[in-house]
Design an enzyme around this catalytic site. Structure first.
Site, PDB file in Angstrom:
ATOM      1  N   ASP A  26       0.821  -1.205   0.000  1.00 13.25           N
ATOM      2  CA  ASP A  26       0.000   0.000   0.000  1.00 13.25           C
ATOM      3  C   ASP A  26       0.859   1.261   0.000  1.00 13.25           C
ATOM      4  O   ASP A  26       2.089   1.199   0.109  1.00 13.25           O
ATOM      5  CB  ASP A  26      -0.955  -0.008   1.212  1.00 13.25           C
ATOM      6  CG  ASP A  26      -0.230  -0.424   2.471  1.00 13.25           C
ATOM      7  OD1 ASP A  26       0.808   0.202   2.783  1.00 13.25           O
ATOM      8  OD2 ASP A  26      -0.655  -1.405   3.138  1.00 13.25           O
ATOM      9  N   ASP A  95       1.561   6.006 -13.721  1.00 15.90           N
ATOM     10  CA  ASP A  95       1.263   5.238 -14.915  1.00 15.90           C
ATOM     11  C   ASP A  95       0.007   5.810 -15.545  1.00 15.90           C
ATOM     12  O   ASP A  95      -1.022   5.929 -14.872  1.00 15.90           O
ATOM     13  CB  ASP A  95       1.027   3.776 -14.498  1.00 15.90           C
ATOM     14  CG  ASP A  95       1.624   2.790 -15.468  1.00 15.90           C
ATOM     15  OD1 ASP A  95       1.255   2.849 -16.646  1.00 15.90           O
ATOM     16  OD2 ASP A  95       2.443   1.958 -15.030  1.00 15.90           O
ATOM     17  N   ASP A 192       1.250   3.733 -20.623  1.00 17.36           N
ATOM     18  CA  ASP A 192       0.940   2.349 -20.967  1.00 17.36           C
ATOM     19  C   ASP A 192       0.567   2.217 -22.447  1.00 17.36           C
ATOM     20  O   ASP A 192      -0.250   2.997 -22.948  1.00 17.36           O
ATOM     21  CB  ASP A 192      -0.239   1.906 -20.090  1.00 17.36           C
ATOM     22  CG  ASP A 192      -0.442   0.405 -20.085  1.00 17.36           C
ATOM     23  OD1 ASP A 192       0.488  -0.307 -19.688  1.00 17.36           O
ATOM     24  OD2 ASP A 192      -1.536  -0.041 -20.476  1.00 17.36           O
ATOM     25  N   GLU A 232       5.418   3.450 -23.298  1.00 20.83           N
ATOM     26  CA  GLU A 232       5.619   2.021 -23.534  1.00 20.83           C
ATOM     27  C   GLU A 232       5.207   1.782 -24.981  1.00 20.83           C
ATOM     28  O   GLU A 232       4.031   1.793 -25.301  1.00 20.83           O
ATOM     29  CB  GLU A 232       4.762   1.174 -22.588  1.00 20.83           C
ATOM     30  CG  GLU A 232       5.083  -0.305 -22.721  1.00 20.83           C
ATOM     31  CD  GLU A 232       3.964  -1.228 -22.238  1.00 20.83           C
ATOM     32  OE1 GLU A 232       4.243  -2.401 -21.977  1.00 20.83           O
ATOM     33  OE2 GLU A 232       2.812  -0.783 -22.137  1.00 20.83           O
ATOM     34  N   HIS A 303       7.303  -5.098 -14.412  1.00 23.84           N
ATOM     35  CA  HIS A 303       6.246  -5.940 -13.855  1.00 23.84           C
ATOM     36  C   HIS A 303       5.639  -6.908 -14.861  1.00 23.84           C
ATOM     37  O   HIS A 303       4.758  -7.679 -14.508  1.00 23.84           O
ATOM     38  CB  HIS A 303       5.155  -5.029 -13.284  1.00 23.84           C
ATOM     39  CG  HIS A 303       4.480  -4.249 -14.377  1.00 23.84           C
ATOM     40  ND1 HIS A 303       5.151  -3.249 -15.075  1.00 23.84           N
ATOM     41  CD2 HIS A 303       3.252  -4.343 -14.928  1.00 23.84           C
ATOM     42  CE1 HIS A 303       4.330  -2.768 -16.001  1.00 23.84           C
ATOM     43  NE2 HIS A 303       3.173  -3.405 -15.934  1.00 23.84           N
ATOM     44  N   ASP A 304       6.047  -6.836 -16.116  1.00 26.39           N
ATOM     45  CA  ASP A 304       5.529  -7.745 -17.146  1.00 26.39           C
ATOM     46  C   ASP A 304       6.535  -8.826 -17.508  1.00 26.39           C
ATOM     47  O   ASP A 304       6.299  -9.613 -18.423  1.00 26.39           O
ATOM     48  CB  ASP A 304       5.208  -6.973 -18.441  1.00 26.39           C
ATOM     49  CG  ASP A 304       4.027  -6.034 -18.287  1.00 26.39           C
ATOM     50  OD1 ASP A 304       3.164  -6.278 -17.424  1.00 26.39           O
ATOM     51  OD2 ASP A 304       3.967  -5.041 -19.047  1.00 26.39           O
TER      52      ASP A 304
HETATM   53  O1  TEU Z   1       1.650  -3.967 -21.170  1.00 26.06           O
HETATM   54  C1  TEU Z   1       1.423  -4.069 -22.534  1.00 26.06           C
HETATM   55  C2  TEU Z   1       1.689  -5.356 -23.101  1.00 26.06           C
HETATM   56  O2  TEU Z   1       1.682  -5.446 -24.316  1.00 26.06           O
HETATM   57  C3  TEU Z   1       1.958  -6.473 -22.172  1.00 26.06           C
HETATM   58  O3  TEU Z   1       0.772  -6.819 -21.560  1.00 26.06           O
HETATM   59  C4  TEU Z   1       2.492  -7.612 -22.892  1.00 26.06           C
HETATM   60  O4  TEU Z   1       1.627  -7.999 -23.907  1.00 26.06           O
HETATM   61  C5  TEU Z   1       2.657  -8.743 -21.981  1.00 26.06           C
HETATM   62  O5  TEU Z   1       3.193  -8.341 -20.788  1.00 26.06           O
HETATM   63  C6  TEU Z   1       3.542  -9.721 -22.601  1.00 26.06           C
HETATM   64  O6  TEU Z   1       3.688 -10.735 -21.710  1.00 26.06           O
HETATM   65  C7  TEU Z   1       1.012  -2.974 -20.476  1.00 26.06           C
HETATM   66  C8  TEU Z   1       1.244  -3.155 -18.996  1.00 26.06           C
HETATM   67  O7  TEU Z   1       2.609  -3.021 -18.731  1.00 26.06           O
HETATM   68  C9  TEU Z   1       0.693  -4.469 -18.577  1.00 26.06           C
HETATM   69  O8  TEU Z   1       0.941  -4.751 -17.234  1.00 26.06           O
HETATM   70  C10 TEU Z   1      -0.792  -4.440 -18.825  1.00 26.06           C
HETATM   71  O9  TEU Z   1      -1.332  -5.699 -18.568  1.00 26.06           O
HETATM   72  C11 TEU Z   1      -1.124  -4.040 -20.257  1.00 26.06           C
HETATM   73  O10 TEU Z   1      -0.374  -2.939 -20.718  1.00 26.06           O
HETATM   74  C12 TEU Z   1      -2.564  -3.618 -20.346  1.00 26.06           C
HETATM   75  O11 TEU Z   1      -2.751  -2.412 -19.680  1.00 26.06           O
HETATM   76 CA    CA Z   2      -1.886  -3.215   3.133  1.00 25.84          CA
END
Ligand code: TEU
Ligand code: CA
Length: 513
Positions: A26, A95, A192, A232, A303-304
């Protein structure tokens, strides 16, 4: 805005630090770690979304852009956090999820209610799907909605409806959201999937539509030069980098490009990529951005992505060495380094034995789509190596496993901050050294980049600025002969020994004045 000296740290709010023990990271937890970040030495933070959301895609499905989700805190907490960062000399970017909203957003609730609703044109509705676009999370990108008997476009989960940027009202709404946060003091945005906002429905490809650059310019026009923006942009490449980042274009500060992370097209089936190829792509991108006189965003994880040390290094036999060498790749290049939370402790992937231990919508969908085609063992192997969940587990601050919204990290006993901060030799200590070095050497923040040598055994590059030269050598998996370093003196290494050979994953930084 001056960008040379920025060092970013990405925080994934739900998994960073839980202040009240409910198992969810948080904002008060983040506030409690501002001092930690200051000690680490970073001076900018990118916060992944913590706005109101049903969390189908972990916050990238926003239902109110101007409020904070109750599970992570309040708007007042966020304001306090912004203030706290600024007092600590740390910039903060949020973001901006502009391509889509949650289907729980009031705009969408209106939009789906009737064909005559004023919000209908906020989204992309068609009687029949005009193309066969696929959702990035699997299945068709068009979802039939019974209420009005039409389909809406969703590039991601069906709970994330794509906005219709061709509607000027949508563009104005997004700009108002940007203004709202700029007025609250944020220093910029990570945008994003920004290159998807303009679409050409009759093209084969979802994104990079004809009005993309016009929309980006319009969105940021009132703020250009005053805020930091990183898009991105999966489509960014040598050919179009100038369109996004050319100074005269007045679009973005920089972009995340992904070539070095996409060596294998099949995300889940990919094997360990050859480091020579990864470094070649990093080097290419360095040159592209240098030519544009724009900063490159340098990163190996987010994070992806699975954990960088597991993906590119050896998290079993050489975890310290490979994590620190990769830290060198991120922190010594030309541009703006982006560290992902936990990377500075060498946090590695963990190994899970059931699909129930993967929470991510992408992982779940992949499993469902492939469960009849692949064995359970193969599926779990692929998820363990490549799922986004690997970046999203609760950060191991101590040895103890606390309550957690997602399945816990399985190597917490061995890899955690408490241990890192006690040890004399630790990934954390080396990251601090790298960051301190970057801050102390104008050559690293302002210097030019030159590829010195790239073989199947090592990568060497040189930075130089006003007569000062820094040479960086990074050894891959196996020991090899060291490069020629006439006149250069070693100033930092992740091994004590500096010999005629480079040791596995050895990093050596040399200087010549
Ligand atoms: O990511 C865009 C994206 O293309 C990714 O989701 C990618 O396809 C995937 O990670 C491949 O494994 C952004 C964000 O960073 C992601 O966390 C979101 O899920 C996505 O957009 C939708 O908002
Ligand atoms: Ca918490």
């Amino acid at each position: 805005m001056q960008t040379n000296d920025l060092i970013f740290y990405q925080i994934y709010p739900k998994s960073f630090c839980d202040s009240n023990g409910d198992g969810i990271g948080d904002i008060r937890g983040i506030i409690s770690k501002i001092e930690y970040l200051q000690n680490l030495g970073v001076n900018a933070v990118w916060l992944s979304p913590c706005f109101k959301s049903p969390f189908v895609d972990n916050g990238y499905d926003i239902s109110d852009y101007r409020d904070i989700d109750a599970s992570v805190g309040t708007l007042a907490d966020l304001e306090e956090m912004i203030d706290g960062f600024h007092k600590a000399g740390i910039k903060i970017i949020l973001d901006l999820v502009a391509n889509h909203t949650s289907t729980a957003h009031p705009w969408f609730l209106h939009s789906r209610a009737s064909k005559d609703d004023p919000y209908r044109e906020y989204y992309i509705w068609r009687k029949t799907p005009p193309n066969d676009w696929q959702s990035l999370f699997g299945g068709s990108a068009w979802e039939y909605d019974e209420r009005t008997g039409e389909y809406y476009l969703h590039s991601f989960a069906k709970e994330q409806a794509d906005l219709n940027w061709d509607n000027p009202k949508v563009r104005r709404e997004m700009q108002d959201i940007v203004r709202f946060w700029v007025e609250k003091g944020v220093d910029g945005f990570r945008c994003d999937v920004l290159d998807m906002i303009s679409k050409d429905l009759i093209s084969q490809y979802n994104g990079s539509g004809p009005r993309l650059h016009e929309y980006i310019r319009e969105l940021f026009a009132p703020f250009y030069g005053k805020i930091f923006t990183v898009g991105e942009c999966w489509s960014s490449d040598k050919q179009n980098a100038a369109l996004f980042c050319g100074r005269e274009r007045r679009e973005l500060t920089t972009v995340f490009s992904f070539h070095h992370l996409c060596i294998d097209a099949d995300k889940f089936a990919q094997k360990k990529p050859p480091l020579q190829e990864v470094c070649r792509r990093i080097a290419d991108w360095q040159c592209v951005m240098q030519e544009l006189d724009a900063p490159a965003a340098v990163f190996l994880g987010n994070h992806d992505q699975p954990r960088a040390v597991s993906r590119f290094g050896d998290d079993t036999n050489y975890r310290y060495e490979s994590a620190t060498m990769l830290g060198g790749l991120t922190l010594l290049h030309r541009g703006i380094p982006f560290l992902f939370q936990g990377e500075e402790w060498g946090v590695a992937n963990s190994t899970h034995t059931s699909i129930l231990q993967f929470e991510d919508v992408e992982s779940r969908n992949y499993y469902e789509e492939n469960r009849t085609k692949l064995s359970e063992t193969e599926l779990l192997k692929r998820l363990n190596a490549n799922a986004r969940d690997q970046a999203r587990r609760m950060l191991p601050w101590t040895e103890q496993l606390n309550k957690s919204w997602c399945s816990p990290y399985t190597r917490q006993n061995e890899i955690n901050f408490a241990k890192e901060s006690r040890a004399k030799k630790s990934v954390y200590a080396f990251y601090r050294d790298l960051i301190a070095l970057r801050k102390a050497e104008p050559c690293l923040t302002k210097g030019t980049y030159r590829l010195k040598e790239l073989t199947n055994g090592y990568y060497a590059f040189e930075r130089s600025y006003q007569g000062e030269r820094i040479l960086v050598a990074c050894c891959f998996e196996k020991s090899v002969n060291a490069p020629k370093t006439d006149g250069f003196k070693p100033i930092l290494s992740n091994y004590e020994k500096i010999g005629k050979k480079l040791y596995p994953y050895q990093l050596i930084v040399y200087r010549k004045t």
